[in-house]
Design a protein around this motif. Structure first.
Motif, PDB file in Angstrom:
ATOM      1  N   MET A   1     -36.000  53.496-105.644  1.00 41.67           N
ATOM      2  CA  MET A   1     -36.756  54.729-105.765  1.00 41.67           C
ATOM      3  C   MET A   1     -38.212  54.379-106.065  1.00 41.67           C
ATOM      4  N   ASN A   2     -39.031  54.485-105.053  1.00 41.74           N
ATOM      5  CA  ASN A   2     -40.404  54.042-105.218  1.00 41.74           C
ATOM      6  C   ASN A   2     -41.431  55.165-105.118  1.00 41.74           C
ATOM      7  N   ASP A   3     -41.034  56.377-104.920  1.00 43.62           N
ATOM      8  CA  ASP A   3     -41.968  57.485-104.775  1.00 43.62           C
ATOM      9  C   ASP A   3     -41.807  58.430-105.971  1.00 43.62           C
ATOM     10  N   SER A   4     -42.821  58.462-106.824  1.00 44.97           N
ATOM     11  CA  SER A   4     -42.724  59.281-108.040  1.00 44.97           C
ATOM     12  C   SER A   4     -42.709  60.771-107.730  1.00 44.97           C
ATOM     13  N   PHE A   5     -43.407  61.201-106.675  1.00 40.66           N
ATOM     14  CA  PHE A   5     -43.383  62.612-106.291  1.00 40.66           C
ATOM     15  C   PHE A   5     -41.969  63.034-105.898  1.00 40.66           C
ATOM     16  N   LEU A   6     -41.316  62.219-105.066  1.00 43.53           N
ATOM     17  CA  LEU A   6     -39.936  62.533-104.669  1.00 43.53           C
ATOM     18  C   LEU A   6     -39.008  62.519-105.867  1.00 43.53           C
ATOM     19  N   PHE A   7     -39.229  61.582-106.771  1.00 41.00           N
ATOM     20  CA  PHE A   7     -38.366  61.505-107.948  1.00 41.00           C
ATOM     21  C   PHE A   7     -38.536  62.740-108.836  1.00 41.00           C
ATOM     22  N   ASP A   8     -39.752  63.252-108.956  1.00 32.95           N
ATOM     23  CA  ASP A   8     -39.973  64.503-109.693  1.00 32.95           C
ATOM     24  C   ASP A   8     -39.200  65.653-109.053  1.00 32.95           C
ATOM     25  N   CYS A   9     -39.225  65.709-107.728  1.00 31.63           N
ATOM     26  CA  CYS A   9     -38.474  66.745-107.009  1.00 31.63           C
ATOM     27  C   CYS A   9     -36.978  66.603-107.248  1.00 31.63           C
ATOM     28  N   VAL A  10     -36.502  65.369-107.229  1.00 31.39           N
ATOM     29  CA  VAL A  10     -35.083  65.103-107.444  1.00 31.39           C
ATOM     30  C   VAL A  10     -34.663  65.505-108.855  1.00 31.39           C
ATOM     31  N   ARG A  39     -25.868  61.391-109.130  1.00 26.89           N
ATOM     32  CA  ARG A  39     -26.451  62.566-108.473  1.00 26.89           C
ATOM     33  C   ARG A  39     -27.943  62.357-108.203  1.00 26.89           C
ATOM     34  N   LEU A  40     -28.652  61.741-109.148  1.00 29.00           N
ATOM     35  CA  LEU A  40     -30.069  61.444-108.939  1.00 29.00           C
ATOM     36  C   LEU A  40     -30.265  60.531-107.729  1.00 29.00           C
ATOM     37  N   SER A  41     -29.435  59.514-107.625  1.00 28.30           N
ATOM     38  CA  SER A  41     -29.522  58.573-106.518  1.00 28.30           C
ATOM     39  C   SER A  41     -29.239  59.280-105.186  1.00 28.30           C
ATOM     40  N   PHE A  42     -28.195  60.097-105.158  1.00 26.40           N
ATOM     41  CA  PHE A  42     -27.847  60.812-103.934  1.00 26.40           C
ATOM     42  C   PHE A  42     -28.938  61.807-103.539  1.00 26.40           C
ATOM     43  N   LEU A  43     -29.425  62.567-104.516  1.00 26.76           N
ATOM     44  CA  LEU A  43     -30.455  63.565-104.227  1.00 26.76           C
ATOM     45  C   LEU A  43     -31.754  62.918-103.764  1.00 26.76           C
ATOM     46  N   TYR A  44     -32.058  61.726-104.274  1.00 27.75           N
ATOM     47  CA  TYR A  44     -33.263  61.029-103.827  1.00 27.75           C
ATOM     48  C   TYR A  44     -33.180  60.737-102.334  1.00 27.75           C
ATOM     49  N   LYS A  45     -32.031  60.229-101.901  1.00 32.49           N
ATOM     50  CA  LYS A  45     -31.847  59.941-100.476  1.00 32.49           C
ATOM     51  C   LYS A  45     -31.923  61.228 -99.650  1.00 32.49           C
ATOM     52  N   LEU A  46     -31.301  62.292-100.146  1.00 40.36           N
ATOM     53  CA  LEU A  46     -31.293  63.573 -99.444  1.00 40.36           C
ATOM     54  C   LEU A  46     -32.698  64.154 -99.325  1.00 40.36           C
ATOM     55  N   VAL A  47     -33.433  64.177-100.426  1.00 45.66           N
ATOM     56  CA  VAL A  47     -34.773  64.755-100.438  1.00 45.66           C
ATOM     57  C   VAL A  47     -35.729  63.914 -99.584  1.00 45.66           C
ATOM     58  N   LYS A  48     -35.589  62.607 -99.628  1.00 47.01           N
ATOM     59  CA  LYS A  48     -36.430  61.735 -98.797  1.00 47.01           C
ATOM     60  C   LYS A  48     -36.190  62.023 -97.322  1.00 47.01           C
ATOM     61  N   GLN A  49     -34.930  62.172 -96.948  1.00 52.13           N
ATOM     62  CA  GLN A  49     -34.590  62.461 -95.557  1.00 52.13           C
ATOM     63  C   GLN A  49     -35.138  63.830 -95.130  1.00 52.13           C
ATOM     64  N   VAL A  50     -34.990  64.827 -95.983  1.00 53.91           N
ATOM     65  CA  VAL A  50     -35.498  66.163 -95.674  1.00 53.91           C
ATOM     66  C   VAL A  50     -37.018  66.143 -95.561  1.00 53.91           C
ATOM     67  N   LYS A  51     -37.681  65.449 -96.472  1.00 50.71           N
ATOM     68  CA  LYS A  51     -39.146  65.366 -96.443  1.00 50.71           C
ATOM     69  C   LYS A  51     -39.631  64.684 -95.171  1.00 50.71           C
ATOM     70  N   ASP A  52     -38.950  63.611 -94.770  1.00 47.66           N
ATOM     71  CA  ASP A  52     -39.330  62.917 -93.533  1.00 47.66           C
ATOM     72  C   ASP A  52     -39.142  63.831 -92.317  1.00 47.66           C
ATOM     73  N   ASN A  53     -38.036  64.560 -92.279  1.00 48.07           N
ATOM     74  CA  ASN A  53     -37.786  65.483 -91.164  1.00 48.07           C
ATOM     75  C   ASN A  53     -38.835  66.592 -91.111  1.00 48.07           C
ATOM     76  N   ILE A  54     -39.162  67.135 -92.273  1.00 46.99           N
ATOM     77  CA  ILE A  54     -40.150  68.217 -92.329  1.00 46.99           C
ATOM     78  C   ILE A  54     -41.522  67.711 -91.893  1.00 46.99           C
ATOM     79  N   GLU A  55     -41.900  66.512 -92.323  1.00 47.27           N
ATOM     80  CA  GLU A  55     -43.208  65.957 -91.947  1.00 47.27           C
ATOM     81  C   GLU A  55     -43.298  65.688 -90.451  1.00 47.27           C
ATOM     82  N   GLN A  56     -42.172  65.310 -89.828  1.00 50.05           N
ATOM     83  CA  GLN A  56     -42.174  65.083 -88.390  1.00 50.05           C
ATOM     84  C   GLN A  56     -42.314  66.402 -87.627  1.00 50.05           C
TER      85      GLN A  56
END
Length: 165
Positions: A1-10, A39-56
């Motif tokens: 987990m290297n993105d603090s913004f994503l971790f705050d969201c998670v 749950r934190l680990s799972f949500l991090y992966k989920l939120v990262k994937q959603v954020k990448d999809n939204i940015e694309q």
């Protein structure tokens, strides 16, 4: 987990899982700490994937606007989880898929509502956001309607029916 913004969201989403009861205060299997970490680990992966999809799919022009809209989408999704709109034990849908769909929905809704509004981000560490109406936007975006319901006649009819019995 290297993105603090994503971790705050998670953390925001995980805290709403605590509030809604999805993560039980007294779990039967495992400890609450271990379940929360998973749950934190799972949500991090989920939120990262959603954020990448939204940015694309969406490009609002600046990274700051994307981040602002995404953070607000997370807040609204968190409130849906806390209030039970996203059920703890859904029957007709997968809960985690629903969470990702709701994040994307709220992102698009917020992005559309910001069209024509200018966002000015401060340079401080805590991004304070100032939203101002641009001169091109008219105040007719929001419609107000007054609805009058004739309650007196309805109550009068029900009293007559009760008296005839």
């Amino acid at each position: 987990m290297n993105d603090s913004f994503l971790f705050d969201c998670v953390v925001t989403l995980c805290s709403s899982d605590h509030i809604s009861g999805f993560i039980s205060p007294n779990p039967v299997i495992d400890s609450r700490d271990k379940i929360t970490a998973q749950r934190l680990s799972f949500l991090y992966k989920l939120v990262k994937q959603v954020k990448d999809n939204i940015e694309q799919q969406n490009n609002l022009g600046s990274q700051a606007k994307n981040k602002y809209c995404f953070e607000r989408a997370i807040q609204l999704t968190s409130s849906d989880i806390s209030s039970g709109v996203i059920a703890v034990e859904p029957i007709l849908y997968d809960r985690d898929e629903k969470i990702s769909e709701v994040i994307a929905f709220y992102f698009n809704m917020i992005a559309k509502s910001l069209i024509g509004l200018s966002i000015e981000l401060s340079t401080e560490k805590e991004c304070e956001v100032i939203i101002e109406k641009s001169p091109e936007i008219k105040d007719t975006l929001i419609e107000y309607k007054t609805v009058v319901i004739p309650v007196y006649k309805k109550m009068k009819k029900s009293k007559i029916k009760k008296g005839k019995r």
